[in-house]
Design an enzyme around this catalytic site. Structure first.
Site, PDB file in Angstrom:
ATOM      1  N   ASP A   1      11.927  11.216  -9.482  1.00 56.49           N
ATOM      2  CA  ASP A   1      11.710  10.590  -8.183  1.00 56.49           C
ATOM      3  C   ASP A   1      12.643   9.393  -8.021  1.00 56.49           C
ATOM      4  OD1 ASP A   1      10.601  10.425  -5.679  1.00 56.49           O
ATOM      5  OD2 ASP A   1       8.835   9.299  -6.311  1.00 56.49           O
TER       6      ASP A   1
ATOM      7  N   ARG B   1       0.858  -1.183   0.000  1.00 58.32           N
ATOM      8  CA  ARG B   1       0.000   0.000   0.000  1.00 58.32           C
ATOM      9  C   ARG B   1       0.890   1.228   0.000  1.00 58.32           C
ATOM     10  NH1 ARG B   1      -5.291  -1.191   1.715  1.00 58.32           N
ATOM     11  NH2 ARG B   1      -5.539  -3.242   2.699  1.00 58.32           N
TER      12      ARG B   1
END
Length: 996
Positions: free
Chosen positions: A817, A684
């Site tokens: 990123d 998650r």
């Protein structure tokens, strides 16, 4: 008295004889000792491969006849010269320095290793010491006792630690000092001890970990002939006092951070032949250069120089090399440039030069490189270069050149590249091209060329790339093109070619990209194209091609296929009827397909009579099915409200999902959606949930699922994949980015198989990487002790992936990123760059690369985000430097130990500036024997995380540096393999020699 006198005289004579005999016995013993000392040196250094070097070193023989040994008139050893003999081993300086008269040691350019013992300080009579080009380790010992040295060379010897600069204070006779290319751990200011060595004529401190400004005192070394300070961290201006070095013939300052103008009176260096200050930040003009009348090589590329090139450069009689690319220079080039010397090389690309190309730079037939791309040059290409047979590279693209290309240029025998793209050139390609046997790249796009392509082009057998788009070429594609078996790229887009595509194109077995679009080609698509084993892109759109699509095309695995706007007929092969080629067949009304909805279904004559009945049956069946689907939908919506997410399968409606494949798929969208269930959840995050999907055939996939609210905003907070999902509402920008990202094909970039989207949900299907992320393996519950070899391979693989994104794509992709959790590991621990949600494609032209929000993750974000929102590839380089620091130190980017508002970059710098050895920063889990290798990578990380983006290396340079930092253990594996092969060969020849 006479008797007494005689007795006294006899006694004196006897004493003298006794003393003489004793003295002779001492000399003899000393000579014997020296033989034993030399034989000890032999025992340490002799191997089977160097036996010949020491064949004359035998006990009982005159040591002064030993190879490499020189004695004085008294028979004592004064010189040992065994340079370039392939010697290996650790030097016994306790023995060497027992040779009391030894004045010269030359052991340079060997394979010597180990530490250099402090016993070296006992060689107090030395005047000459050369240990350069070896593989020593550890620190340089204190040399302060060697005050008589006039020659000291420790260049490229493998020393680390901190150099003992204080040792130089007493070496007042030193004339030659070379310490460069050693991996000293700690940077130091420019050593003032050097400034006091006024007899120096040679100073080589390149790549020597020196920082700060060059002191004005450098001007005191008036005897200097060679000064090399390149590859350091020097900053500030070039000192004005350097103009006092009137004997200087070579000055090397490249790859630093020097600023300001060339100092006033720099032109006084009239003996200067070689000047290289490239890759700095120098500004101002070149006015001082005009006085350097002895100049042979001028290298000032990648600076910020302005103004014009002085006319006097055209009068220099010795100038053979000129490189000024990537500056801001203007004006015209001196018309006499290179005409008075054996001119060899010019690169003035990426400036704003105007005017014409100087005509006589190849006057003496020595020129190899003519590079002037990306300027504003006008006029024609001078005819004089048609006979420049020495020329290997001709690059004049992106100028405003006009007229015809001199015929002889096409066939120059050594020319490997003709790059004339984006000019106003006209005329045709001459048949002389048949003589261009070395020609690999022919780049003529965006000009006004015309005429037919000569059949002789197919005799230029080394051609790898032919790019002729956006010209006026006519006629047919040469039927002999199949002779070009090395051809990788064929781009004839936007011309006036007619006739058919030659069948022989199937013999160009290396072809990867073919673009024949926007011509007037006729006839059928050759079946032979389907036999091209490496074809990746095929664009035949906007022609007049007819006939059926060859079934052989179905065998290809293409990232791009475009056959649109032709006159093709018949069925589209089933394997090409996939969403990835959705638009590939538009504008061909004669095509049919059983799968692509925009085309009529293919039907046989026997089916035509029952067609109407089938349609009616399908209509009523469809109505019935819709009623069922509607009922199921209402039920599922009710379940969705009562339970926010049990599985994506709860939203399954065949007509509500759109699957867009980016590779050839072996699964259906239903298979994916059926397996996106809570029990398959493996992660998650802010980007949504991640599920592991195992297909019926055992193939494992990773599926990222992001929900979008009814308003179009995302429930998950702003993060990489959330942003990607938000863009998936169908904006042109999103479509363009996903199209680019989905076409990436690199072993170190994660594979994206397809996207599956609906009105309020988005799925991205990736390959599954079983070993998690680098972050997991370094910092989390899955942490494990990774050996340095594994960490190094991860670093190198990830760097290669980023290098591909920056340099290997048609338009560079900035990841934005880069972090250890976005570097995933496969079953063999090979890394993949993942999570492109924040990725940005570099837009051409000004203003295209701004962002309105800070992208990335705390601890990895480059410092320039604090004052600008403009991004470039160097932002990724900074983030990757942080990852390298994680791999070397085992630390997280942000830890409480670092202190408030501190991160790993500041922590490493702080320890470096405090002169703490870099070895102390290496993860304790890495064995001591490999920590030196890890320190090499930490140095690269420090370069990557420089505060100024311009100082950071490109990813291409990072890959090169990492390759050079390959661990000794990996090198030994290679050496062992080579040694085994070599030994087996030698055994067969009955001449066995053990590997060194």
């Amino acid at each position: 008295m006479d008797m007494l006198a005689r007795m006294a005289a006899g006694l004196c004579v006897g004493r003298v004889l006794m003393l003489l005999c004793f003295s002779l016995s001492v000399v003899s013993a000393s000579e014997g000792d020296e033989v034993q000392l030399l034989l000890k040196l032999k025992s340490v250094l002799e191997t089977p491969s160097t036996a010949g070097v020491f064949s004359s070193w035998r006990a009982g023989d005159d040591k002064c006849g030993f190879t490499g040994i020189v004695c004085n008139s008294d028979g004592f050893v004064t010189e040992i010269d065994l340079s370039r003999k392939g010697l290996a081993g650790t030097l016994p300086f306790d023995s060497i320095c027992s040779l009391g008269s030894l004045q010269k040691i030359d052991l340079g350019d060997n394979l010597l290793h180990g530490n250099v013992a402090a016993d070296l300080r006992n060689c107090t009579s030395l005047k000459y010491l050369d240990l350069g080009f070896n593989s020593f380790s550890g620190k340089v010992p204190d040399l302060s006792t060697l005050s008589g040295l006039d020659f000291l060379n420790l260049n490229n010897s493998g020393f680390s630690g901190v150099f003992p600069w204080k040792s130089l204070e007493n070496m007042t006779d030193l004339g030659f000092l070379s310490l460069g290319d050693n991996p000293f751990d700690v940077t130091s200011p420019f050593p003032m001890e050097v400034i006091k060595l006024e007899k120096l004529n040679w100073l080589y401190l390149t790549n020597c970990s020196i920082r700060g400004q060059i002191p004005e005192g450098i001007g005191n070394l008036t005897l200097l002939e060679n000064l090399e300070l390149s590859d350091n961290e020097l900053s500030g201006e070039i000192p004005r006092s350097i103009a006092r070095l009137g004997q200087l013939w070579q000055l090397e300052l490249y790859n630093n951070s020097l600023t300001g103008k060339l100092p006033l009176w720099f032109g006084n260096l009239t003996r200067l032949m070689n000047f290289d200050a490239s890759h700095n930040r120098l500004g101002g003009d070149l006015s001082e250069i005009r006085f350097l009348t002895s100049l042979a090589s001028l290298q000032l590329f990648e600076n910020q120089l302005t103004g014009e090139i002085p006319e006097e450069l055209g009068e220099l009689k010795n100038l053979t090399e000129l490189s000024l690319y990537s500056n801001r220079l203007t004006g015209s080039l001196p018309p006499k440039l290179g005409s008075l010397a054996d001119f060899n090389y010019i690169d003035v690309s990426d400036n704003s030069f105007t005017g014409s190309i100087p005509p006589d730079m190849c006057k003496n037939g020595e020129m190899t490189d003519l590079l002037m791309l990306d300027n504003r040059l006008t006029g024609t290409i001078p005819a004089t270069y048609a006979s420049c047979s020495s020329l290997t590279r001709l690059r004049l693209s992106n100028n405003s050149l006009s007229g015809a290309v001199p015929a002889g240029i096409w066939g120059l025998p050594n020319l490997t590249i003709i790059d004339l793209a984006a000019n106003r050139l006209e005329g045709s390609i001459a048949s002389d091209i048949r003589m261009g046997k070395s020609l690999a790249q022919l780049l003529l796009s965006d000009n006004r060329f015309s005429g037919e392509l000569p059949e002789a082009m197919s005799e230029a057998s080394s051609l790898v790339s032919i790019q002729l788009s956006l010209n006026g070429f006519v006629g047919k594609i040469p039927s002999t093109i199949g002779n070009l078996t090395k051809l990788n790229t064929l781009d004839l887009n936007g011309n006036l070619f007619s006739s058919s595509i030659p069948e022989s194109i199937g013999s160009c077995v290396a072809l990867a990209d073919v673009n024949l679009s926007n011509n007037s080609l006729t006839g059928e698509i050759p079946d032979s194209i389907g036999n091209l084993p490496t074809l990746n892109s095929l664009n035949l759109s906007n022609n007049e091609l007819s006939g059926v699509i060859p079934s052989s095309l179905a065998l290809l695995k293409l990232s791009l296929l475009d056959l649109s706007n032709n006159r093709l007929t018949g069925p589209i092969p089933d394997s090409l009827s996939i969403e990835a080629y959705h638009d590939s067949f538009d504008g061909n009304p004669g095509l049919c397909s059983q799968r692509l909805k925009q085309f009529q279904p293919c039907i046989s004559s026997s089916q035509a009579t029952t067609h109407l009945g089938v349609i009616l049956s399908c209509f009523f069946a469809g109505i019935f099915l819709l009623l069922i689907v509607f009922a199921i939908t209402m039920y599922l919506k009710f379940r969705k409200k009562s339970n926010s997410l049990k599985s994506v399968n709860s939203l399954w409606r065949p007509d509500s999902w759109n699957m867009k494949p980016y590779r050839v798929l072996s699964f259906t969208q239903r298979e994916i959606i059926d397996h996106v269930r809570t029990e398959n959840l493996i992660g998650r995050g802010g980007s949504g949930n991640v599920y592991k999907v195992v297909l019926g055939n055992g193939k494992e996939l990773a599926v990222k699922h992001i929900w979008a609210s009814s308003s179009g905003s995302l429930r998950s907070h702003r993060s990489s994949l959330a942003i990607l999902s938000k863009k998936s509402t169908g904006t042109p920008e999103y479509d363009a980015e996903v199209a680019a990202l989905s076409s990436i094909r690199h072993v170190n970039v994660v594979k994206l198989y397809c996207s599956i989207t609906s009105e309020d949900s988005h799925l991205l299907v990736y390959e599954y990487l079983p070993n998690g992320s680098v972050w997991d393996r370094l910092h989390e519950s899955q942490k494990m002790e990774m050996g340095w070899d594994v960490r190094y391979e991860i670093a190198l693989g990830a760097a290669r992936g980023l290098e591909y994104l920056h340099h290997g794509c048609a338009r560079p992709i900035i990841h934005r990123d880069v972090k250890s959790s976005n570097i995933l590991l496969d079953e063999e621990w090979k890394p993949r760059i993942a999570d492109f949600g924040l990725a940005k494609i570099v837009q051409p032209g000004p203003g295209g690369n701004w962002t309105h929000a800070i992208a990335g993750t705390l601890g990895y974000i480059a410092p320039e985000y604090a004052y600008t929102m403009k991004i470039n590839e160097k932002s990724d380089v900074y983030s990757f430097g942080v990852v390298l620091m994680e791999l070397v130190t085992g630390r997280r980017p942000i830890e409480s130990e670092f202190g408030e508002n501190e991160d790993i970059v500041r922590w490493v710098r702080g320890n470096t500036s405090s002169e703490k050895p870099l070895l102390d920063l290496v993860d304790a889990n890495i064995p001591d024997t490999l920590k030196e290798d890890a320190v090499e990578v930490l140095r690269i990380a420090i370069l990557c995380t420089a505060n100024l983006p311009t100082v950071r290396p490109s990813m291409r340079m990072v890959v090169q540096m990492l390759e050079e930092a390959e661990p000794i253990s990996l090198k030994n594996v290679l050496v062992d393999k080579v040694g085994e092969n070599s030994q087996q060969t030698e055994e067969k020849q009955q001449n066995t020699k053990p590997s060194s």
